[in-house]
Design a protein around this motif. Structure first.
Motif, PDB file in Angstrom:
ATOM      1  N   ALA A  76      -1.245   5.640  -7.335  1.00  0.00           N
ATOM      2  CA  ALA A  76      -2.669   6.043  -7.600  1.00  0.00           C
ATOM      3  C   ALA A  76      -2.999   7.523  -7.568  1.00  0.00           C
ATOM      4  CB  ALA A  76      -3.655   5.349  -6.834  1.00  0.00           C
ATOM      5  N   ALA A  77      -2.367   8.207  -6.360  1.00  0.00           N
ATOM      6  CA  ALA A  77      -2.531   9.605  -6.325  1.00  0.00           C
ATOM      7  C   ALA A  77      -1.855  10.472  -7.354  1.00  0.00           C
ATOM      8  CB  ALA A  77      -1.861   9.943  -4.947  1.00  0.00           C
ATOM      9  N   GLU A 110     -16.580   2.721  -8.318  1.00  0.00           N
ATOM     10  CA  GLU A 110     -15.568   2.343  -7.380  1.00  0.00           C
ATOM     11  C   GLU A 110     -16.299   1.597  -6.523  1.00  0.00           C
ATOM     12  OE1 GLU A 110     -13.023   5.571  -6.324  1.00  0.00           O
ATOM     13  OE2 GLU A 110     -12.325   6.029  -7.864  1.00  0.00           O
ATOM     14  N   ARG A 120       1.638   1.661  -3.858  1.00  0.00           N
ATOM     15  CA  ARG A 120       0.398   1.853  -4.645  1.00  0.00           C
ATOM     16  C   ARG A 120      -0.262   3.170  -4.413  1.00  0.00           C
ATOM     17  NH1 ARG A 120      -4.836   1.829  -4.378  1.00  0.00           N
ATOM     18  NH2 ARG A 120      -6.037   1.084  -6.109  1.00  0.00           N
ATOM     19  N   GLU A 121      -0.273   3.432  -3.090  1.00  0.00           N
ATOM     20  CA  GLU A 121      -1.173   4.627  -2.981  1.00  0.00           C
ATOM     21  C   GLU A 121      -0.792   6.093  -3.469  1.00  0.00           C
ATOM     22  OE1 GLU A 121      -2.102   4.818   1.290  1.00  0.00           O
ATOM     23  OE2 GLU A 121      -3.316   2.925   1.301  1.00  0.00           O
ATOM     24  N   PRO A 122       0.710   6.378  -3.420  1.00  0.00           N
ATOM     25  CA  PRO A 122       1.071   7.433  -4.118  1.00  0.00           C
ATOM     26  C   PRO A 122       1.270   7.336  -5.371  1.00  0.00           C
ATOM     27  CG  PRO A 122       2.676   6.078  -2.869  1.00  0.00           C
ATOM     28  CD  PRO A 122       1.455   5.424  -2.388  1.00  0.00           C
ATOM     29  N   SER A 143       0.907  -1.209  -0.074  1.00  0.00           N
ATOM     30  CA  SER A 143       0.079  -0.094   0.107  1.00  0.00           C
ATOM     31  C   SER A 143       0.885   1.130  -0.133  1.00  0.00           C
ATOM     32  CB  SER A 143      -0.967   0.132   0.973  1.00  0.00           C
ATOM     33  OG  SER A 143      -0.405  -0.124   2.290  1.00  0.00           O
ATOM     34  N   GLU A 144       1.946   1.096   0.802  1.00  0.00           N
ATOM     35  CA  GLU A 144       2.964   2.412   0.813  1.00  0.00           C
ATOM     36  C   GLU A 144       3.542   2.710  -0.552  1.00  0.00           C
ATOM     37  OE1 GLU A 144       2.981   0.395   4.763  1.00  0.00           O
ATOM     38  OE2 GLU A 144       3.101  -0.292   2.448  1.00  0.00           O
ATOM     39  N   SER A 193     -10.209   1.062  -7.712  1.00  0.00           N
ATOM     40  CA  SER A 193      -9.889   2.626  -7.308  1.00  0.00           C
ATOM     41  C   SER A 193      -8.418   2.898  -8.154  1.00  0.00           C
ATOM     42  CB  SER A 193     -10.243   3.232  -6.229  1.00  0.00           C
ATOM     43  OG  SER A 193      -9.291   2.429  -5.328  1.00  0.00           O
ATOM     44  N   GLU A 215      -4.258  10.298 -10.249  1.00  0.00           N
ATOM     45  CA  GLU A 215      -5.298  10.785 -10.081  1.00  0.00           C
ATOM     46  C   GLU A 215      -5.126  12.478 -10.328  1.00  0.00           C
ATOM     47  OE1 GLU A 215      -8.706  11.981  -6.586  1.00  0.00           O
ATOM     48  OE2 GLU A 215      -7.020  10.529  -5.991  1.00  0.00           O
TER      49      GLU A 215
END
Length: 301
Positions: free
Chosen positions: A236-237, A256, A232-234, A229-230, A262, A240
């Motif tokens: 995906a951000a 979503e 993937r999240e940045p 997650s550390e 997402s 976006e």
């Protein structure tokens, strides 16, 4: 072909059963050991038995008798399935080479698996290890060719010549209780970019530490790229940020919720060919991989 596992196995015996498989076991070619003059069951004391059973207990054997106990049955778990059977010694024939006493798995039961797997991992039971290969190459086709008959060559090389373009894999340290990690091929992923922007990922999540944590592996047997997650999240951000601020797309929050995926975005119904920001993986040594858009962006609806 699975670089994330070692065992080479195939459907075996007339009683082979495969539950929840995408193919019909009745139409799958079966290997019948009794019909092969070179097929032998691996014994419990055979050193090759320890390739899949490091601590095999040969209870019916002792130093004073000839051991007739076979190598214990195996059960191998994959991401969504499993297979089980007995270990065999066979002769593997290539057009210009014959390999006797080749270790293979004779599977009698499987669940949610393909019709056999060739393990290409680092372990002793894998095909590269048993063939003493110095290198191999396999080009995985893009997902857009899933429904076509296109294929790509598999190159197996055991020559001793040097290769100036050859880059060594990163060796995972040997950690007690984590022997499974030694199967994997680690690569030196240094950064990820979206468009021209570097994704802000703390480097400690990309590198492999002395305890075997972190790092990036190549696994041809896994469908999706999986990230912590550390990471993937940045990533995906950043997508976006560029799609919403620069391309004026909006988040499709309803989609979503329905799909569990997402981020999703609303795009113009008149758009026939979307051009998303380029996704690139940058590796140690300067190698770059531009991921095909169809492998990270799917049009729905």
């Amino acid at each position: 072909m699975d670089t994330g596992s070692d065992l080479i196995w195939f459907p075996c015996t007339t009683r082979y059963l495969c539950k929840n498989c995408s193919f019909s076991s009745s139409n799958t070619p079966l290997f019948i050991p009794k019909q092969s003059s070179s097929s032998k069951i691996i014994g419990c004391r055979n050193p090759k038995c320890s390739w899949i059973h490091p601590n095999a207990q040969c209870k019916d054997c002792n130093p004073s008798n000839n051991c007739t106990q076979i190598c214990p049955p195996y059960i191998i778990f994959y991401e969504s399935g499993a297979t089980s059977g007995i270990s065999l010694s066979e002769t593997l024939n290539f057009p210009n080479r014959t390999i006797p006493n080749f270790f293979v798995g004779c599977s009698v039961f499987s669940s949610r698996t393909p019709a056999g797997i060739a393990g290409f991992g680092r372990g002793q039971a894998s095909l590269p290890s048993q063939l003493n290969l110095n290198k191999f190459a396999y080009c995985l086709l893009s997902r857009k060719f899933d429904d076509s008959t296109r294929s790509s060559p598999l190159i197996l090389d055991n020559s001793s010549g040097s290769d100036s373009e050859k880059k060594p894999f990163i060796k995972n340290p040997v950690i007690p209780g984590r022997s499974a990690f030694s199967v994997y091929y680690y690569v030196g992923l240094r950064k990820i970019t979206v468009g021209e922007r570097r994704v802000r990922i703390p480097y400690r999540y990309l590198r492999l530490d002395d305890e075997g944590n972190g790092g990036t592996i190549i696994d041809s047997g896994t469908t999706f790229t999986v990230m912590a997650s550390e990471v993937r999240e940045p990533l995906a951000a950043e997508f976006e940020s560029q799609l919403v601020k620069k391309m004026n797309f909006s988040r499709a929050l309803g989609v979503e919720v329905l799909t569990g995926l997402s981020p999703c975005f609303n795009v113009s119904s008149g758009t026939t060919r979307l051009k998303f920001p380029k996704l690139k993986l940058h590796f140690k040594g300067g190698a770059e991989m531009a991921v095909p858009q169809e492998n990270y962006a799917a049009v729905v609806g």
